[in-house]
Design an enzyme around this catalytic site. Structure first.
Site, PDB file in Angstrom:
ATOM      1  N   ARG A   1       0.917  14.230 -26.724  1.00 44.99           N
ATOM      2  CA  ARG A   1       2.190  14.023 -26.028  1.00 44.99           C
ATOM      3  C   ARG A   1       3.211  15.125 -26.333  1.00 44.99           C
ATOM      4  O   ARG A   1       4.295  15.138 -25.769  1.00 44.99           O
ATOM      5  CB  ARG A   1       2.774  12.661 -26.388  1.00 44.99           C
ATOM      6  CG  ARG A   1       2.054  11.499 -25.716  1.00 44.99           C
ATOM      7  CD  ARG A   1       2.823  10.215 -25.878  1.00 44.99           C
ATOM      8  NE  ARG A   1       2.263   9.136 -25.084  1.00 44.99           N
ATOM      9  CZ  ARG A   1       2.751   7.901 -25.064  1.00 44.99           C
ATOM     10  NH1 ARG A   1       3.802   7.589 -25.806  1.00 44.99           N
ATOM     11  NH2 ARG A   1       2.203   6.969 -24.312  1.00 44.99           N
TER      12      ARG A   1
ATOM     13  N   SER B   1       2.735  31.937 -35.526  1.00 43.72           N
ATOM     14  CA  SER B   1       2.841  33.312 -36.006  1.00 43.72           C
ATOM     15  C   SER B   1       3.596  33.410 -37.319  1.00 43.72           C
ATOM     16  O   SER B   1       3.554  34.459 -37.984  1.00 43.72           O
ATOM     17  CB  SER B   1       3.546  34.185 -34.959  1.00 43.72           C
ATOM     18  OG  SER B   1       4.853  33.699 -34.701  1.00 43.72           O
ATOM     19  N   CYS B   2       4.264  32.335 -37.737  1.00 41.49           N
ATOM     20  CA  CYS B   2       5.010  32.380 -39.002  1.00 41.49           C
ATOM     21  C   CYS B   2       4.080  32.436 -40.217  1.00 41.49           C
ATOM     22  O   CYS B   2       4.546  32.578 -41.344  1.00 41.49           O
ATOM     23  CB  CYS B   2       5.960  31.193 -39.118  1.00 41.49           C
ATOM     24  SG  CYS B   2       5.148  29.609 -39.374  1.00 41.49           S
TER      25      CYS B   2
ATOM     26  N   TYR C   1       6.483  25.325 -43.584  1.00 42.19           N
ATOM     27  CA  TYR C   1       5.588  25.123 -42.442  1.00 42.19           C
ATOM     28  C   TYR C   1       4.459  26.148 -42.471  1.00 42.19           C
ATOM     29  O   TYR C   1       3.289  25.818 -42.226  1.00 42.19           O
ATOM     30  CB  TYR C   1       6.392  25.236 -41.149  1.00 42.19           C
ATOM     31  CG  TYR C   1       5.609  25.029 -39.884  1.00 42.19           C
ATOM     32  CD1 TYR C   1       5.246  23.751 -39.473  1.00 42.19           C
ATOM     33  CD2 TYR C   1       5.242  26.103 -39.078  1.00 42.19           C
ATOM     34  CE1 TYR C   1       4.541  23.553 -38.294  1.00 42.19           C
ATOM     35  CE2 TYR C   1       4.538  25.924 -37.895  1.00 42.19           C
ATOM     36  CZ  TYR C   1       4.188  24.645 -37.521  1.00 42.19           C
ATOM     37  OH  TYR C   1       3.484  24.447 -36.347  1.00 42.19           O
TER      38      TYR C   1
ATOM     39  N   LYS D   1       0.279  25.674 -42.542  1.00 44.20           N
ATOM     40  CA  LYS D   1      -0.591  26.197 -41.494  1.00 44.20           C
ATOM     41  C   LYS D   1      -1.614  27.191 -42.043  1.00 44.20           C
ATOM     42  O   LYS D   1      -2.760  27.236 -41.584  1.00 44.20           O
ATOM     43  CB  LYS D   1       0.250  26.831 -40.385  1.00 44.20           C
ATOM     44  CG  LYS D   1       0.969  25.814 -39.522  1.00 44.20           C
ATOM     45  CD  LYS D   1      -0.025  24.908 -38.814  1.00 44.20           C
ATOM     46  CE  LYS D   1       0.632  23.833 -37.983  1.00 44.20           C
ATOM     47  NZ  LYS D   1      -0.365  22.966 -37.307  1.00 44.20           N
TER      48      LYS D   1
ATOM     49  N   HIS E   1      13.659  25.081 -31.300  1.00 42.79           N
ATOM     50  CA  HIS E   1      13.527  26.519 -31.462  1.00 42.79           C
ATOM     51  C   HIS E   1      14.547  27.240 -30.576  1.00 42.79           C
ATOM     52  O   HIS E   1      15.238  26.631 -29.776  1.00 42.79           O
ATOM     53  CB  HIS E   1      12.108  26.958 -31.137  1.00 42.79           C
ATOM     54  CG  HIS E   1      11.106  26.520 -32.146  1.00 42.79           C
ATOM     55  ND1 HIS E   1      10.283  25.422 -31.965  1.00 42.79           N
ATOM     56  CD2 HIS E   1      10.792  27.010 -33.369  1.00 42.79           C
ATOM     57  CE1 HIS E   1       9.507  25.263 -33.029  1.00 42.79           C
ATOM     58  NE2 HIS E   1       9.796  26.222 -33.891  1.00 42.79           N
TER      59      HIS E   1
ATOM     60  N   ARG F   1      11.811  39.066 -30.593  1.00 43.71           N
ATOM     61  CA  ARG F   1      10.886  37.939 -30.556  1.00 43.71           C
ATOM     62  C   ARG F   1       9.989  38.029 -29.320  1.00 43.71           C
ATOM     63  O   ARG F   1      10.369  38.560 -28.287  1.00 43.71           O
ATOM     64  CB  ARG F   1      11.648  36.606 -30.516  1.00 43.71           C
ATOM     65  CG  ARG F   1      12.388  36.244 -31.796  1.00 43.71           C
ATOM     66  CD  ARG F   1      11.432  35.919 -32.929  1.00 43.71           C
ATOM     67  NE  ARG F   1      12.152  35.540 -34.129  1.00 43.71           N
ATOM     68  CZ  ARG F   1      12.608  36.394 -35.043  1.00 43.71           C
ATOM     69  NH1 ARG F   1      12.421  37.697 -34.876  1.00 43.71           N
ATOM     70  NH2 ARG F   1      13.249  35.963 -36.112  1.00 43.71           N
TER      71      ARG F   1
END
Length: 316
Positions: A13, A109-110, A137, A141, A180, A210
């Site tokens: 969702r 990508s972080c 975060y 990941k 974001h 970015r």
């Protein structure tokens, strides 16, 4: 790929999960499974194990995560680290123990170092320190990426990690405290336009660069990974193009029709100075994005306007 293959989409969702679901349905897949957080708490190890043992899907797409921007990461570091590790570790471990051969792990990508050379290549992972504002975060990941890599190495299963750049699109989060930068700007410019074109104040200097990817393009990359056995464990997914935050703001201002001033609050943090993905590995195996940024923003703003009364976490 058998169109009747049972595919479990964790986080179905959310913005990414729902886009993957739409993309798979569009391609004719008929046996998709999704569970809400109330139906299945992915942080509960026993519940996840029992669910996968009962359903035995042929493939899992992990689009479930606790996500947010700089502010949310700074305010809730423990939740961002622990909850994301719980979600992915439960899914990956139970998938392995249940004998599921195909697993697609989605990250961000972080995961790459703050000052890594640009554009970001997959091999830069773990070569330097992370951006402090979202390291919680990122560490979670990275753990997921390494787990999938370990399973490929030790058990020879087709577990692959896709690292998207900054995503935006339908079903995005437009809450100003947790969203974001792109959806937050859409909301800010929209509200300012409706408030007699009031000034819009934005964080930082506007100089960081970015890269952005429309979520439907990301979904196509996931489908590509599902239908093909990718030769490596980690792939960047992006547009391969970046712009300054100032240019982003001006594009969104144009799309929304806002005609006031943009004010930059230079006392607020900029975050990472530049984040551009090297997407050559995905191109080499046959996939690349197709939606240009302004077109994607127009589609997202149209969706925002059509769903303004029901958008998640938006209190207009």
């Amino acid at each position: 790929m058998d169109k009747e293959l049972k595919i479990y989409i964790a986080g179905h969702r959310g913005m990414v999960g729902s886009a993957v679901w739409r993309a798979l349905e569009k391609k004719g897949y008929t046996n998709l499974i999704g569970k809400t957080s109330k139906e299945l708490d992915l942080k509960n190890q026993e519940a996840v194990a029992a669910f996968l043992e009962e359903e035995k899907p042929g493939a899992i797409i992990d689009a479930a995560a606790r996500v947010g921007g700089i502010l949310a990461n700074n305010e809730y570091p423990y939740q961002f680290l622990m909850e994301n590790m719980q979600i992915q570790n439960n899914l990956i471990d139970s998938a392995l123990k249940t004998g599921i051969e195909k697993f697609i792990f989605l990250g961000s990508s972080c995961i790459y170092p703050k000052f890594a050379p640009q554009p970001l290549k997959e091999e830069y992972l773990l070569t330097d320190s992370l951006e402090p504002t979202n390291e919680w975060y990122a560490v979670a990941k990275i753990t997921g990426v390494k787990l999938c890599q370990a399973i490929r190495k030790q058990f020879h299963k087709d577990y692959v990690s896709l690292m998207p750049t900054n995503l935006y699109g339908y079903f995005d989060n437009f809450d100003l405290k947790t969203s974001h930068v792109l959806p937050a700007m859409i909301r800010k410019f929209h509200e300012a336009k409706n408030n007699n074109n009031a000034d819009v104040t934005l964080w930082g200097s506007g100089t960081p660069m970015r890269e952005f990817l429309f979520v439907d393009d990301m979904a196509e990359a996931v489908v590509y990974a599902l239908e093909n056995e990718l030769p490596e464990y980690l792939y960047n997914v992006g547009s391969g193009k970046d712009i300054t935050i100032k240019e982003l703001a001006e594009t969104i201002q144009k799309v929304t029709g806002h005609q006031g001033n943009i004010v930059w609050d230079s006392e607020k943090p900029d975050g990472t100075p530049r984040k551009l993905m090297d997407v050559s590995k995905m191109k080499e195996i046959g996939w690349q994005s197709k939606t240009e940024l302004e077109e994607g923003i127009e589609k997202t703003y149209d969706w925002f306007l059509s769903n303004i009364d029901t958008i998640k976490q938006v209190k207009m």
